[in-house]
Design a protein around this motif. Sequence first.
Motif, PDB file in Angstrom:
ATOM      1  N   ILE A  71       5.898   2.591  -5.284  1.00  0.00           N
ATOM      2  CA  ILE A  71       6.873   3.520  -5.879  1.00  0.00           C
ATOM      3  C   ILE A  71       8.058   3.729  -4.937  1.00  0.00           C
ATOM      4  N   ILE A  72       7.773   3.924  -3.635  1.00  0.00           N
ATOM      5  CA  ILE A  72       8.851   4.096  -2.652  1.00  0.00           C
ATOM      6  C   ILE A  72       9.735   2.859  -2.613  1.00  0.00           C
ATOM      7  N   SER A  73       9.099   1.684  -2.610  1.00  0.00           N
ATOM      8  CA  SER A  73       9.869   0.435  -2.570  1.00  0.00           C
ATOM      9  C   SER A  73      10.707   0.252  -3.829  1.00  0.00           C
ATOM     10  N   ALA A  74      10.177   0.684  -4.972  1.00  0.00           N
ATOM     11  CA  ALA A  74      10.939   0.584  -6.224  1.00  0.00           C
ATOM     12  C   ALA A  74      12.188   1.444  -6.167  1.00  0.00           C
ATOM     13  N   ILE A  75      12.061   2.619  -5.523  1.00  0.00           N
ATOM     14  CA  ILE A  75      13.203   3.540  -5.422  1.00  0.00           C
ATOM     15  C   ILE A  75      14.204   3.082  -4.368  1.00  0.00           C
ATOM     16  N   VAL A  76      13.686   2.707  -3.189  1.00  0.00           N
ATOM     17  CA  VAL A  76      14.551   2.395  -2.048  1.00  0.00           C
ATOM     18  C   VAL A  76      15.067   0.960  -2.091  1.00  0.00           C
ATOM     19  N   ASP A  77      14.174   0.010  -2.405  1.00  0.00           N
ATOM     20  CA  ASP A  77      14.513  -1.413  -2.315  1.00  0.00           C
ATOM     21  C   ASP A  77      14.731  -2.071  -3.667  1.00  0.00           C
ATOM     22  N   HIS A  78      14.517  -1.296  -4.724  1.00  0.00           N
ATOM     23  CA  HIS A  78      14.661  -1.807  -6.097  1.00  0.00           C
ATOM     24  C   HIS A  78      13.716  -2.982  -6.373  1.00  0.00           C
ATOM     25  N   GLU A  79      12.548  -2.964  -5.695  1.00  0.00           N
ATOM     26  CA  GLU A  79      11.515  -3.964  -5.941  1.00  0.00           C
ATOM     27  C   GLU A  79      10.673  -3.498  -7.131  1.00  0.00           C
ATOM     28  N   MET A 126      -9.146  -0.979   2.549  1.00  0.00           N
ATOM     29  CA  MET A 126      -7.844  -1.027   3.229  1.00  0.00           C
ATOM     30  C   MET A 126      -7.387  -2.471   3.376  1.00  0.00           C
ATOM     31  N   ASP A 127      -8.306  -3.350   3.782  1.00  0.00           N
ATOM     32  CA  ASP A 127      -7.940  -4.755   3.943  1.00  0.00           C
ATOM     33  C   ASP A 127      -7.597  -5.400   2.601  1.00  0.00           C
ATOM     34  N   ILE A 128      -8.388  -5.087   1.587  1.00  0.00           N
ATOM     35  CA  ILE A 128      -8.115  -5.637   0.257  1.00  0.00           C
ATOM     36  C   ILE A 128      -6.718  -5.260  -0.206  1.00  0.00           C
ATOM     37  N   MET A 129      -6.375  -3.996  -0.047  1.00  0.00           N
ATOM     38  CA  MET A 129      -5.088  -3.507  -0.536  1.00  0.00           C
ATOM     39  C   MET A 129      -3.925  -3.943   0.365  1.00  0.00           C
ATOM     40  N   PHE A 130      -4.172  -4.008   1.679  1.00  0.00           N
ATOM     41  CA  PHE A 130      -3.069  -4.238   2.607  1.00  0.00           C
ATOM     42  C   PHE A 130      -2.785  -5.708   2.882  1.00  0.00           C
ATOM     43  N   ILE A 131      -3.793  -6.596   2.732  1.00  0.00           N
ATOM     44  CA  ILE A 131      -3.526  -8.006   3.042  1.00  0.00           C
ATOM     45  C   ILE A 131      -3.501  -8.875   1.788  1.00  0.00           C
ATOM     46  N   SER A 132      -3.670  -8.261   0.617  1.00  0.00           N
ATOM     47  CA  SER A 132      -3.536  -9.037  -0.612  1.00  0.00           C
ATOM     48  C   SER A 132      -2.123  -9.607  -0.707  1.00  0.00           C
ATOM     49  N   ALA A 133      -2.001 -10.730  -1.393  1.00  0.00           N
ATOM     50  CA  ALA A 133      -0.726 -11.456  -1.457  1.00  0.00           C
ATOM     51  C   ALA A 133       0.193 -10.870  -2.534  1.00  0.00           C
ATOM     52  N   PHE A 134       0.608  -9.603  -2.326  1.00  0.00           N
ATOM     53  CA  PHE A 134       1.542  -8.974  -3.256  1.00  0.00           C
ATOM     54  C   PHE A 134       2.918  -9.628  -3.124  1.00  0.00           C
ATOM     55  N   PRO A 135       3.677  -9.716  -4.225  1.00  0.00           N
ATOM     56  CA  PRO A 135       5.019 -10.290  -4.132  1.00  0.00           C
ATOM     57  C   PRO A 135       6.013  -9.380  -3.407  1.00  0.00           C
ATOM     58  N   ASN A 136       5.751  -8.078  -3.386  1.00  0.00           N
ATOM     59  CA  ASN A 136       6.648  -7.128  -2.726  1.00  0.00           C
ATOM     60  C   ASN A 136       6.593  -7.321  -1.211  1.00  0.00           C
ATOM     61  N   THR A 137       7.737  -7.525  -0.599  1.00  0.00           N
ATOM     62  CA  THR A 137       7.796  -7.841   0.823  1.00  0.00           C
ATOM     63  C   THR A 137       7.963  -6.623   1.721  1.00  0.00           C
ATOM     64  N   HIS A 138       8.105  -5.437   1.134  1.00  0.00           N
ATOM     65  CA  HIS A 138       8.384  -4.242   1.925  1.00  0.00           C
ATOM     66  C   HIS A 138       7.183  -3.310   2.056  1.00  0.00           C
ATOM     67  N   LEU A 139       6.038  -3.688   1.500  1.00  0.00           N
ATOM     68  CA  LEU A 139       4.921  -2.752   1.434  1.00  0.00           C
ATOM     69  C   LEU A 139       4.342  -2.403   2.805  1.00  0.00           C
ATOM     70  N   ALA A 140       4.316  -3.344   3.729  1.00  0.00           N
ATOM     71  CA  ALA A 140       3.649  -3.119   5.013  1.00  0.00           C
ATOM     72  C   ALA A 140       4.229  -1.915   5.746  1.00  0.00           C
ATOM     73  N   SER A 141       5.553  -1.804   5.798  1.00  0.00           N
ATOM     74  CA  SER A 141       6.163  -0.697   6.530  1.00  0.00           C
ATOM     75  C   SER A 141       5.876   0.633   5.857  1.00  0.00           C
ATOM     76  N   TYR A 142       5.892   0.650   4.534  1.00  0.00           N
ATOM     77  CA  TYR A 142       5.602   1.898   3.819  1.00  0.00           C
ATOM     78  C   TYR A 142       4.121   2.255   3.922  1.00  0.00           C
ATOM     79  N   ASN A 143       3.259   1.259   3.885  1.00  0.00           N
ATOM     80  CA  ASN A 143       1.831   1.522   4.099  1.00  0.00           C
ATOM     81  C   ASN A 143       1.607   2.187   5.456  1.00  0.00           C
ATOM     82  N   GLY A 144       2.244   1.642   6.478  1.00  0.00           N
ATOM     83  CA  GLY A 144       2.110   2.203   7.821  1.00  0.00           C
ATOM     84  C   GLY A 144       2.616   3.634   7.901  1.00  0.00           C
ATOM     85  N   MET A 145       3.719   3.890   7.242  1.00  0.00           N
ATOM     86  CA  MET A 145       4.280   5.247   7.234  1.00  0.00           C
ATOM     87  C   MET A 145       3.317   6.231   6.584  1.00  0.00           C
TER      88      MET A 145
END
Length: 277
Positions: A102-110, A230-249
């Motif tokens: 959701i954050i990426s959709a708002i900020v990065d328009h992904e 956590m591993d399933i959700m965080f290392i899955s091959a999602f097309p969105n390239t910005h998720l890692a930083s938001y996950n960490g936040m």
Amino acid sequence: MQTINHLRSLGLFFIFAYLITWFIWAPYYMPSLFPVSWHVDPFFHYAGLAGPLLAALLSTAIQNGKAGVRLLVHRIATLGSSLWAILAALGIPFVIVLLSQIISAIVDHEPISFRGLGTSREMPGLSWFTFAAINIFVVGVGEEAGWRGFALPRLQGSMTAMKASILLTVFWAIWHWPLFFYPLSGYYHMDIFGIAGWLFSLLLGSILFAWLFNSSGGSVLTCAIFHGMMDIMFISAFPNTHLASYNGMLITILGFLVINRFGAQNLSSKERVTAIE
């Protein structure tokens, strides 16, 4: 006497965990001694994750005998006494990734997309079920049986849950070092800033695991489910390239909320779990 026993047990455990895992991961940091294909073979990655589990069983058998092993196996095999801890272990990783989307959709328009969920870049041929089973029962149980099932209760016997989590993070981080030589891992391409961020996320993860471990009455399985999810959700091959930083936040925010809500003493509304020796 109990403190001496704890220190002896912890010393044995860390030595065994490092030796077992680093022996299995040797093709990554000593590739010239092994066939070339072994340097990028994920089998060794996942096999090495059993090191903390095997180390915990060996150390417990040496120090505490059959009674200690039975207690450890009980912690590994049961979900504990808290239903909400189990639900948190299952649900928090999904909620974090959803909020990140959701954050990426708002900020990065992904676009929000869960395409790629349950697929692995390291082993792309795995089915979703196999991917999930490996992350929960190999990665989750393999690591958490040692770090939380064995080491954390002994550390918490002589210090607060917060201090125990910080100290355990140091040993946990050192254990990972061969993966920085494994080309298919995320560690391989980290620069100094990436390593700093990883260490901070490891610390926050250690705090969250302590929270779930103590809240569940010492259930390794609850921690293993959380680790695997956590591993399933965080290392899955999602097309969105910005998720890692938001996950960490979001993980950082959650970690600070846990500390603020429950305090450093127990990181839980229940008493911290300590080893019985």
